[in-house]
Structures are given as C-alpha cells and as structure tokens.
Design an enzyme around this catalytic site. Structure first.
Site, PDB file in Angstrom:
ATOM      1  N   ASP A  67       0.806  -1.223   0.000  1.00 32.37           N
ATOM      2  CA  ASP A  67       0.000   0.000   0.000  1.00 32.37           C
ATOM      3  C   ASP A  67       0.840   1.274   0.000  1.00 32.37           C
ATOM      4  OD1 ASP A  67       0.875  -0.243   2.618  1.00 32.37           O
ATOM      5  OD2 ASP A  67      -1.089   0.003   3.535  1.00 32.37           O
ATOM      6  N   ASP A 475       4.396   3.296  13.024  1.00 32.03           N
ATOM      7  CA  ASP A 475       3.621   2.076  13.278  1.00 32.03           C
ATOM      8  C   ASP A 475       4.372   0.998  14.053  1.00 32.03           C
ATOM      9  OD1 ASP A 475       1.481   3.203  11.917  1.00 32.03           O
ATOM     10  OD2 ASP A 475       1.987   2.236  10.024  1.00 32.03           O
TER      11      ASP A 475
END
Length: 754
Positions: A67, A475
């Site tokens: 992504d 993240d």
C-alpha cells in the site's frame, strides 16, 4: 500505514520557499558522478501487503503489491522478493502505492499495475497505469486523468484490474468511489494493452461519496469467447454501503463490457471484497458488512462476513460461508468479516478464503475447500507460526491481521498469506485436511515496507563500541540496528510506541540518545547505551500525553534536552538528571536542534513565520537575533560549534556565527528536500554533506566533501526510490549515508569506498 505516511508527506514534502535574508554566494563546481552501492536496511516486512497474484502459466511466478512500498516479484531460487519500483524518480514518487496488479494469463512477461498516492502526495491528480513487457524489469508509465490511491480504505479488495484471458490487448479497471472524482468513477477499458483508456459509459454510476471501496473486482468468464476474441461475459463487484442496502453489488455484461445489468439475488447489507471465477464455472465472492461508524472501505471496519458462489451458467446463488469456529477456539463469538480469496485455477472446486478483523485471540483464519464450499477446513486452527526471520515480531501462534491469500496453481501444499506486517507462506497446507499442524513462516525476504520518521547514526561510544543506526519508524516504533543486513531482535521498548517521531544523540557523548513518540506506553525516553535499551523520562512537560510526540534535541554532552511536543504544547527544557521540565518562551510547533559541539547552544526555527531562535544557556532562555528567513528546515553538523544550516526550496544557507549575523547563500543546489552530515573525507576537516536536491537541473542525491563548494551526484537511475525526504550520514564511516524515501520503502543505505 495510511495515516503515518500522509502525516510525514504533508510535513516533509511541502518545501516552503520564498526569499532568504542576505548575502554572499559560494561558487559550486559542476556535479560529478560518484560510484555508490544502494540497498535497504534489513528490517523484514513491517507494512501491509494487500495482495499477491500467481501466474497460471509459469511456476513460481508471483507478484505482490503493497500500500505504500511499491511492488515485488518473487525469486524462488533464493526465496527473495525483488523490488520493481525502486527506479521511480522523485516526480513519480506517488506511484509507490499500488492499488491494483494484474498479469496476462497467456503471456508470462506481461505485468500491469494501477498506482497512485492521491492526496497523500499533496496532489489531487493523478494516478497511472504501469506496463511491463519483462516481468517488471522496466515499465512504461501511462498517466491517468483522475486520482488513484493505493493507500486508502478499500485497498484490500481485488482485483480491480483484469486482462482479457482471450484477448490480451483488452483490459478493464474499476475505480474507487470518490467524491472528488465523481465523473471518473466506474469502469475503464483499454483495447491497446493499457496505452489508452476510455470510460465505460454503460456501467452503472456509483454513490460518489467516499464510502466503500468502489468497484472491488472485475473478472472475466473465459469460456464465453474463443482465443483471439474479446471475452463476452464479464462481472464487476460494486462495494459501497448504498449498493449493499438492496443487494445491488454484482453486475454482468454479456457483450464484452458495452452494456451491464444487475445480477439479482446477491446478499443484502453486505459489500463484495474479492471475486474470482474458478474452473468449475462458479464466481466465488467474499462479502463483509461495514461496521457501525465506518465508511466500509476496509480492511478495518469490516465485519459479519459471508462467502457466496454464483453459477455463471446456472445464474443461481449459494451461500457457502465457512462455519464460525471462534466460539470453539476462543470461547466466544467473533463477528469477523471475509476479504481474502484465492481460486485454484488448476483444481476445480479448490478455494481458500481469509477472515478479516477476527480479533478473538487466534488471528485471521484461512478456510480451504476442495468441493466448491460444501465443506471447509480451517487450515489455521492448528498452526505453527515461525517469525524468526524478523524476530522483532515476537512469538505467536496465529496469522496476523488483514490477511489475503494466494494458492500456488502448481503446488497444492504451497500458499502465500499476506497480512498487515508482511508475507507468510506454507509448504504443507493440505495437512489441515487430516487435522495435522500447518506450518507458516515469514516469507518476505526483500520486502521492506516501513516509514522512517527519524534516523540517528551516533558516533563511537566512549568504551569503543558503536552502532551503525538507530531508527524511529511509523507504526512499529523503531530499532537498534546492530546489523544492517539482519533483522533487529526487538523494537524499542520502555516506553513502547507506535511512532517514534524524533531521535537525537549527544554529539560528544554518543552513547546518550533521546526519543519521543506516540501511541505507546509513554511519550519519551532516554538511552545511555546507544539506543540498545531505554528508560522513560521520569516526568513529562506540562500538557504532554503519551501521544504528544513532537521534536526533541539533546546537547553535545547530554546535560540538557529541549522537547517541542506536538498538539500546541509549548516547548520545554530539562537541565537535570531527574528530567524535570520548565516551559520555554518558544512558540508551540517549532522545530529545535542542538549545536553540534557547543554544549550551551540550541537553535529553533519557526517555519510558519521564518523566525530563527537561539539559546546560549542550554535552552533556558531564547532570543531572535535575525530578520525572519522564509526557508524550511534547520540542521547542524556534528563536531562543529556555532555551525547552522537552513535548507528548502530555494536551496541552502549557512551560518558559522551561532545563528547571528550573516547567512551565506550557496549557489547551485535548489529544491533541497533533505540534508545530512557524515564522516569527513580523508584530508578534510568538515563533515561530508549529503543533500537530496536539484543541481544544474538534475534531481538527485549529492555529496560534498568540502563544505558545499562542489558536489558529486551519488545516486543512479536504478536507485531513485521516488526521492528522499531524510538523509543522515554515518559519522564513523566515510561515504555511508542513510535515507528515508518519499514512500514507505523502509530505510535505504548508500555506501562508497571513496
């Protein structure tokens, strides 16, 4: 990884640039080429891989799309994924998020992708189709006239892109359901192998309101035409809450895509995710419902999943949803969705499906059937998961979240599973049929998909040890990289974090590092052993929470720390070992740096107003001694006292009088996006300077060994990575530079012997 990357790009790519305050210029010699080797720093996955596809005509030919981190081709000879988009130039950086990927089933060389980062790259337009005639070794890029975003909700669906199995020059592509590009939403067709595209006017309009995934898949029924003719029967799924309300989610064309009609009987209230036609003549579809309060885009926010098949010739639906075994495994009912799906083209009736958002403590489930869904086996009910290839993932006995799946058409025991952190594979999938343990292991060697937010390469420690790199990532927090070629053992902890927004090291006491972040057990911490282990600050500045993050700087001997938190909190300073904090007079939202040698000096820059602030008493008090300078980013080289640089769109300005007096403009470099310093060249006293910039009209990465008087270009056409937004030289090894790309391709390291 959507929010992290968007935040970084909004902050780092908007290079503001107007006028600079003064001054003299330094001549710059023409850039010369310099031999460099480029590779990724080994972390091991780290990001979402929505889809892998298999070519039915060549064994072991698999492609993966990510992504934010490009696309890959699998090399089975060494179990490594080969990156395909590292040659994207800075102007093509928005093509690293890949929304859809497709192969020509009759041509093993052909590969197509639809890519784009949409407004993550501060642009409203446009995506592109990438066409390869050599398995991704090179591409022809065909710009589209509308936005594409491979990092938006709905990136789990597929495939939106399909090549006609009877006539390879024909392709169809289904768009998202955006409000900004309502007139472009729907279905697009190419009749010349992707070189030109036109909108299919007969395809029903979507709701155009940014909900759902839009056209979630396009698939063709090969028996409806002969080889060399365009396939007549085509299906397309529409995945929006509005369409799901009355089951208007599947459309069929019987004239090659010219006209379309609704297929009645689809489940109501559910949105199609992935659809594929099997050799048994059935169209298999995974469905999910949008959770309350969500847009239904996925992969998050999907629940209440079902699996259906539709007989292409019989025109009838059958609910073949696998039984929910969460009650049996976890002791309670988990209302998960279904998304991932793979039909085995070589074995009729063999299908695998994956759950999504199954949070019952057992991870996502892979269900497999060999009889078209009459019976299912949970291949992950008894599973062994090996994560040693990237040990920082810890240990667990389940597959990660947001999983997709692809069955190997040449080997029924082999399958890849994708998840939010990378790729796994199994070589004994069919063992589940007998209740035996199915073994999964990380199989993502070569895939590096993280978003660096801060990089630090400390100098040699007082006891003689050193570490090449300490990273702050989005993240996954970040790592102590004792090796650049082996995955780290563990992420930063104590405090834990999701994002590490800022790192700094004490330039004359390199073993002392500080970091701040968010989404963890604490906002900031300090290390006294080069980042190997950490301790949280014993207190926080007023107004700081565990999600404050921001920017932090530590002075040369580690006796003072200035922290500029996010969220409108005024920067604070600590000058004692108990880390008690005092508010400063600096405005909130400012960027702070420490002097590279002078323990008393800190500098700060207000990008909004172009104001430079200086402290000469360890950050306690501040003055603004110069006329505002409209630039972008402030930085200082290690080992140099009172030496300050500003860089941005207009180029470079340099000051060697502690930020006061004259700032010198360097002629030559413009559009400077990143700047860093490394060990000086032999015979030189000034650190090597690295910039990502435009010089003589050429965009690239440049190095200067004489303080910016002349420059050498050190990157090459094969290693552009979409450009770099962060550079950090290594103070221990001349020629080594670490970089963060404009996408999510992880950490790049460049090395040179000279």
């Amino acid at each position: 990884m959507r929010k992290t990357l968007r935040h970084v790009l909004l902050k780092g790519l908007a290079i503001g640039a107007l006028a600079v305050s003064v001054v003299a210029s330094t001549s710059v010699a023409p850039a010369s080429a310099q031999s460099y080797s480029w590779q990724t720093v080994k972390i091991g996955g780290g990001g979402y891989v929505p889809e892998i596809i298999a070519h039915p005509g060549q064994q072991n030919l698999f492609y993966a799309r990510t992504d934010v981190g490009g696309a890959y081709r699998y090399n089975s000879s060494n179990s490594t994924w080969v990156p395909l988009l590292d040659g994207l130039t800075p102007s093509q950086a928005a093509y690293d998020p890949v929304e859809a990927i497709a192969i020509d089933p009759n041509n093993t060389q052909k590969l197509y992708m639809v890519a784009g980062g949409g407004h993550d790259w501060q642009t409203n337009c446009c995506g592109a189709v990438l066409i390869s005639n050599n398995q991704g070794a090179s591409f022809t890029i065909v710009p589209l006239t509308f936005e594409v975003n491979g990092n938006e909700p709905g990136r789990n669906v597929g495939s939106r892109l399909v090549v006609d199995p009877n006539l390879g020059s024909v392709l169809f592509y289904g768009t998202a359901n955006t409000s900004a590009w309502a007139s472009s939403n729907g279905l697009w067709k190419s009749t010349d192998s992707g070189l030109h595209w036109s909108k299919v006017t007969g395809f029903p309009a979507m709701s155009n309101n940014d909900t759902g995934a839009g056209v979630s898949f396009v698939t063709m029924y090969k028996p409806s035409a002969s080889s060399g003719q365009n396939t007549k029967t085509i299906f397309a799924g529409v995945s929006t809450p509005a369409a799901a309300t009355n089951g208007a989610t599947l459309y069929r064309s019987t004239d090659g895509g010219n006209t379309w009609s609704l297929v009645s009987g689809a489940p109501t209230g559910l949105m199609p995710q992935v659809g594929q036609i099997g050799p048994d003549g059935n169209l298999y579809i995974t469905y999910s419902r949008a959770a309350s309060g969500t847009s239904g885009g996925g992969p998050s926010g999907l629940e209440h999943g079902q699996v259906w098949k539709y007989s292409v010739t019989g025109s009838n639906w059958t609910n073949i949803t696998p039984p929910n075994d969460s009650q049996q495994l976890a002791g309670w009912f988990a209302d998960y969705g279904f998304s991932g799906l793979s039909v085995d083209p070589a074995h009729s009736g063999t299908v695998a499906v994956m759950t999504v958002n199954r949070y019952d403590g057992h991870g996502e489930a892979l269900f497999r059937t060999t009889n078209g869904g009459t019976n299912w086996v949970d291949a992950t009910a008894n599973v062994n998961v090996n994560l040693t290839a990237a040990p920082w993932n810890g240990t667990r006995g389940y597959i990660g979240n947001w999983s997709g799946v692809v069955l190997d058409p040449f080997n029924t025991n082999h399958a890849f599973v994708t998840w939010g952190g990378g790729i796994m594979s199994t070589q004994n999938l069919t063992a589940s049929a007998n209740g035996q343990t199915v073994n999964f292991a990380l199989d993502q060697n070569g895939v590096e998909e993280t978003v660096p937010l801060s990089l630090a390469s400390p100098g040699v420690f007082s006891w003689g040890g050193s570490v090449p790199l300490v990273s702050g990532l989005g993240d996954v927090c970040g790592f102590f990289h004792s090796s650049l070629t082996q995955a780290p053992a563990a992420a930063h902890s104590n405090p834990t974090c999701g994002n590490t927004n800022s790192l700094d090291w004490a330039k004359s006491t390199p073993s002392i590092l500080v970091r701040v972040g968010e989404r963890g057990s604490g906002a900031g911490g300090i290390s006294y052993n080069g980042g190997y282990s950490w301790s949280p600050f014993t207190s926080n500045p007023a107004g700081v929470t565990a999600d404050s993050g921001g920017n932090i700087a530590i002075n040369a001997d580690g006796s003072a720390i200035v922290w500029a938190p996010s969220g409108g909190v005024v920067p604070a300073v600590s000058t004692n070992s108990t880390y008690s904090w005092s508010s400063t007079s600096l405005p909130a939202g400012i960027a702070v740096v420490a002097d590279g040698a002078n323990v008393n000096n800190f500098y700060a820059y207000d990008r909004t107003n172009g104001k430079v602030y200086i402290s000469t008493n360890k950050g306690v008090s501040w003055t603004q001694p110069v006329t505002p300078i409209a630039w972008h980013t402030l930085t200082t080289p290690f080992g140099k006292s009172c030496d300050v640089w500003l860089y941005g769109y207009s180029g470079l300005v340099h000051n060697t009088t502690c930020g006061t007096g004259t700032w010198t403009t360097l002629s030559g470099p413009t559009s400077v996006q990143a700047m860093g310093f490394g060990k000086a060249a032999s015979g030189q006293s000034y650190p090597a300077v690295y910039i990502s910039a435009t010089l003589n009209g050429v965009v690239g990465v440049y190095r200067s060994v004489n303080g910016g008087s002349s420059w050498s270009k050190i990157d090459d056409a094969q290693h552009q990575y979409g450009g770099f937004r962060m550079l950090t030289g290594d103070p221990k090894t001349f020629g080594t530079v670490y970089a963060a790309t404009n996408s999510g391709r992880g950490i790049i390291v460049g090395t040179s012997p000279n």
